[in-house]
Design an enzyme around this catalytic site. Structure first.
Site, PDB file in Angstrom:
ATOM      1  N   HIS A  17     -22.935 -23.863  11.880  1.00  0.00           N
ATOM      2  CA  HIS A  17     -21.585 -24.290  12.248  1.00  0.00           C
ATOM      3  C   HIS A  17     -20.967 -25.094  11.109  1.00  0.00           C
ATOM      4  O   HIS A  17     -21.511 -26.147  10.750  1.00  0.00           O
ATOM      5  CB  HIS A  17     -21.627 -25.173  13.500  1.00  0.00           C
ATOM      6  CG  HIS A  17     -22.075 -24.472  14.740  1.00  0.00           C
ATOM      7  ND1 HIS A  17     -23.028 -25.006  15.584  1.00  0.00           N
ATOM      8  CD2 HIS A  17     -21.703 -23.292  15.286  1.00  0.00           C
ATOM      9  CE1 HIS A  17     -23.222 -24.177  16.610  1.00  0.00           C
ATOM     10  NE2 HIS A  17     -22.425 -23.135  16.447  1.00  0.00           N
TER      11      HIS A  17
ATOM     12  N   PHE B 197     -25.792 -29.036  10.540  1.00  0.00           N
ATOM     13  CA  PHE B 197     -27.255 -28.940  10.411  1.00  0.00           C
ATOM     14  C   PHE B 197     -27.838 -28.024  11.497  1.00  0.00           C
ATOM     15  O   PHE B 197     -28.917 -28.283  12.022  1.00  0.00           O
ATOM     16  CB  PHE B 197     -27.948 -30.307  10.478  1.00  0.00           C
ATOM     17  CG  PHE B 197     -27.233 -31.444   9.809  1.00  0.00           C
ATOM     18  CD1 PHE B 197     -26.555 -31.270   8.622  1.00  0.00           C
ATOM     19  CD2 PHE B 197     -27.246 -32.715  10.369  1.00  0.00           C
ATOM     20  CE1 PHE B 197     -25.897 -32.338   8.001  1.00  0.00           C
ATOM     21  CE2 PHE B 197     -26.607 -33.777   9.761  1.00  0.00           C
ATOM     22  CZ  PHE B 197     -25.925 -33.587   8.569  1.00  0.00           C
ATOM     23  N   HIS B 198     -27.121 -26.933  11.816  1.00  0.00           N
ATOM     24  CA  HIS B 198     -27.553 -26.040  12.892  1.00  0.00           C
ATOM     25  C   HIS B 198     -28.041 -24.697  12.354  1.00  0.00           C
ATOM     26  O   HIS B 198     -27.775 -23.644  12.936  1.00  0.00           O
ATOM     27  CB  HIS B 198     -26.403 -25.818  13.882  1.00  0.00           C
ATOM     28  CG  HIS B 198     -25.996 -27.054  14.611  1.00  0.00           C
ATOM     29  ND1 HIS B 198     -24.812 -27.158  15.310  1.00  0.00           N
ATOM     30  CD2 HIS B 198     -26.626 -28.253  14.764  1.00  0.00           C
ATOM     31  CE1 HIS B 198     -24.722 -28.362  15.845  1.00  0.00           C
ATOM     32  NE2 HIS B 198     -25.816 -29.037  15.529  1.00  0.00           N
ATOM     33  N   THR B 199     -28.769 -24.706  11.257  1.00  0.00           N
ATOM     34  CA  THR B 199     -29.278 -23.471  10.657  1.00  0.00           C
ATOM     35  C   THR B 199     -30.136 -22.708  11.661  1.00  0.00           C
ATOM     36  O   THR B 199     -31.042 -23.272  12.278  1.00  0.00           O
ATOM     37  CB  THR B 199     -30.128 -23.802   9.420  1.00  0.00           C
ATOM     38  OG1 THR B 199     -29.446 -24.761   8.626  1.00  0.00           O
ATOM     39  CG2 THR B 199     -30.402 -22.558   8.609  1.00  0.00           C
TER      40      THR B 199
END
Length: 517
Positions: free
Chosen positions: A300, A453-455
């Site tokens: 995101h 930080f939503h890898t």
């Protein structure tokens, strides 16, 4: 916590590689059920830094010794910048260093997983696993769980900025929700946080610490997984580097990979499992061809940030430094909210934006991001060595629809300045200081773009040719190897990914128990 290779058994029922969010959940649930489990973590115990337990101290953990230090590769769409991606290198993984947000996203997200080939992962099927994990402060409902391992609270005394966001959103016509994880997440709400009072409540607190005396759970920190042991079309264990030695540990039933959306595909490729062309480039012999590994990377994009000055100091930091959020649609025909913003109890800007204004003094941020992003990237292995370099490219802003949605989000946030709630704070926009024209907005988005930080998505679940794991999380074409982390997410949900990973791991534990019977 074992540190000595001599103290390890030669085999366990289940070996879990990675003691982050997914790994701790799987290991705890399986040990609780009587299976002998080895949980392997490269980093130290989560007690290594007292700040980990402090709910308000998480920002100081980013980029520190308990962070892997990854970064997204430069791209023209973001001005050629690298963008840091904090990932926890510590027991509990990112659950030990993140902002503690518990957002499932919209229920339709999971129906989208099923439609994408993750059969049986629609919202009705996954809801019991969300509920099982939860200890929701307001008790059990049809949608929420109580008594589960993970404490979830909202701010008891919300910060003035959080209170102002709720009031301002209502004034602008947005619904104000009792629960951010209710039947529809459209609107403003107090944040759901994994905390108990002022203490972080990580997966270690919920799933591992309660089993400290359970002989079926062995937790090994400071151990690097070198590669997978593969024989006869099955994964039989792991090779570990521990205290200067190389140790082989075997699994009687299966191996579970839970090293995250970066670590899991990298480990698979270093073990000779992946796209044959990519493996040949690094001289890695092909043990099992699976071209989808490392592809489908999603995240995101976040704008850092839209900042306001305040009339007077707003008081000390509370909760996680935020406390309230807003979800809305970029287009009237969107089936679910695709934009999200959260408050920051201080300034929130990268160096490019911070250089454009004086952000000292009483300042707060409202930072928007795109939860319905369409851009897709990839992960490329650059070295066959353990912990060797990887190139991680999310392709942020590659899609024109993503750029347009984020540009529109700037106006939505600036509109809040005209509300009575923001005027009461004396809010004056600083970055940007005024409404922007189309070209200016495009430049601001490119310079402010960062990450939530939503890898995820690099070992996507499904049944098609690009899928890496099947709908019961088994690696396609290789026996006794399952994946239970963010890498299996086929389509990124419109919420913080921590809750989705916990749900995946809860279900993985059920699937493994059934297979071990």
């Amino acid at each position: 916590m074992l540190r000595d290779a001599e103290a390890l058994d030669s085999a366990y029922d289940v070996v879990v590689a990675g003691a982050g969010t997914g790994g701790c959940v799987v290991a705890g649930r399986l040990a609780e059920a009587g299976l002998a489990v080895l949980l392997v973590e490269a980093g130290p115990p989560d007690t290594a830094d007292p700040a980990i337990a402090d709910a308000g101290a998480w920002v100081g953990l980013l980029g520190g010794p308990n962070d892997w230090g990854y970064a997204y590769a430069p791209a023209p769409a973001v001005g050629g910048r690298t963008i840091a991606i904090p990932r926890g290198r510590v027991l509990g993984g990112s659950s030990s260093i993140n902002a503690m947000l518990w957002n499932r996203g919209h229920p339709s997200d999971y129906d989208g997983w099923a439609a994408a080939g993750a059969t049986g992962w629609d919202f009705a099927a996954v809801l019991p696993y969300f509920r099982r994990a939860e200890d929701w402060e307001h008790g059990e409902t049809l949608l929420r769980g109580a008594g589960g391992p993970l404490r979830i609270e909202t701010p008891s005394e919300p910060h003035p900025v959080a209170v102002a966001l709720l009031a301002a959103a209502a004034e602008r016509g947005h619904p104000v929700l009792d629960d951010a994880n209710g039947p529809d997440n459209t609107g403003a709400a107090l944040a759901n946080l994994n905390k108990r009072g002022n203490r972080r409540w990580s997966v270690v607190d919920g799933y591992i610490r309660p089993l400290s005396a359970n002989p079926d759970l062995t937790v090994l920190t400071g151990a690097t997984v070198l590669d997978l042991l593969v024989s006869g079309g099955a994964c039989t264990g792991l090779r570990l580097a521990l205290a200067g030695r190389v140790v082989a540990v075997r699994a009687r039933h299966e191996v579970v990979l839970a090293s995250g959306a970066i670590g899991t595909p990298a480990l698979l490729m270093r073990s000779g499992i992946g796209d044959p062309a990519e493996l040949a480039r690094l001289g890695i012999p092909v043990r099992h061809a699976l071209p989808g590994i490392g592809r489908n990377l999603q995240d995101h994009p976040l704008l850092m940030g839209i900042n306001f000055s305040a009339r007077a100091p707003l008081g000390p930091v509370r909760d996680n430094g935020g406390g309230a959020q807003l979800n809305w649609r970029s287009r009237a025909d969107a089936h679910a909210p695709d934009l999200h913003a959260f408050v920051v109890q201080g300034s929130h800007a990268g160096p490019e934006i911070a250089a454009t204004a004086d952000l000292s003094g009483p300042v707060f941020g409202v930072s928007p991001g795109l939860m319905g992003s369409r851009s897709v990237g990839s992960l490329r292995l650059e070295s066959a060595e353990p912990d060797g370099a990887v190139t991680i490219q999310p392709n942020f802003l590659a899609e024109s629809a993503d750029r347009a949605a984020l540009a529109g989000a700037i106006d939505t946030i600036l509109d809040l300045a005209s509300t009575a709630a923001f005027r009461d704070l004396g809010a004056v926009p600083l970055t940007p200081a005024r409404r922007l024209g189309r070209a200016e907005a495009k430049t601001f988005v490119a310079r402010a773009c960062s990450t939530f930080f939503h890898t995820c998505g690099t070992c996507a679940m499904g049944t098609g040719p690009a899928a890496v794991v099947d709908p019961v999380l088994n690696l396609h074409g290789l026996q006794d190897l399952r994946v239970a982390d963010a890498s299996v997410i086929p389509v990124i949900p419109t919420g913080n990914t921590q809750a989705a990973v916990v749900m995946i791991a809860e279900r993985a534990a059920d699937l493994i128990r059934e297979a071990a019977r």
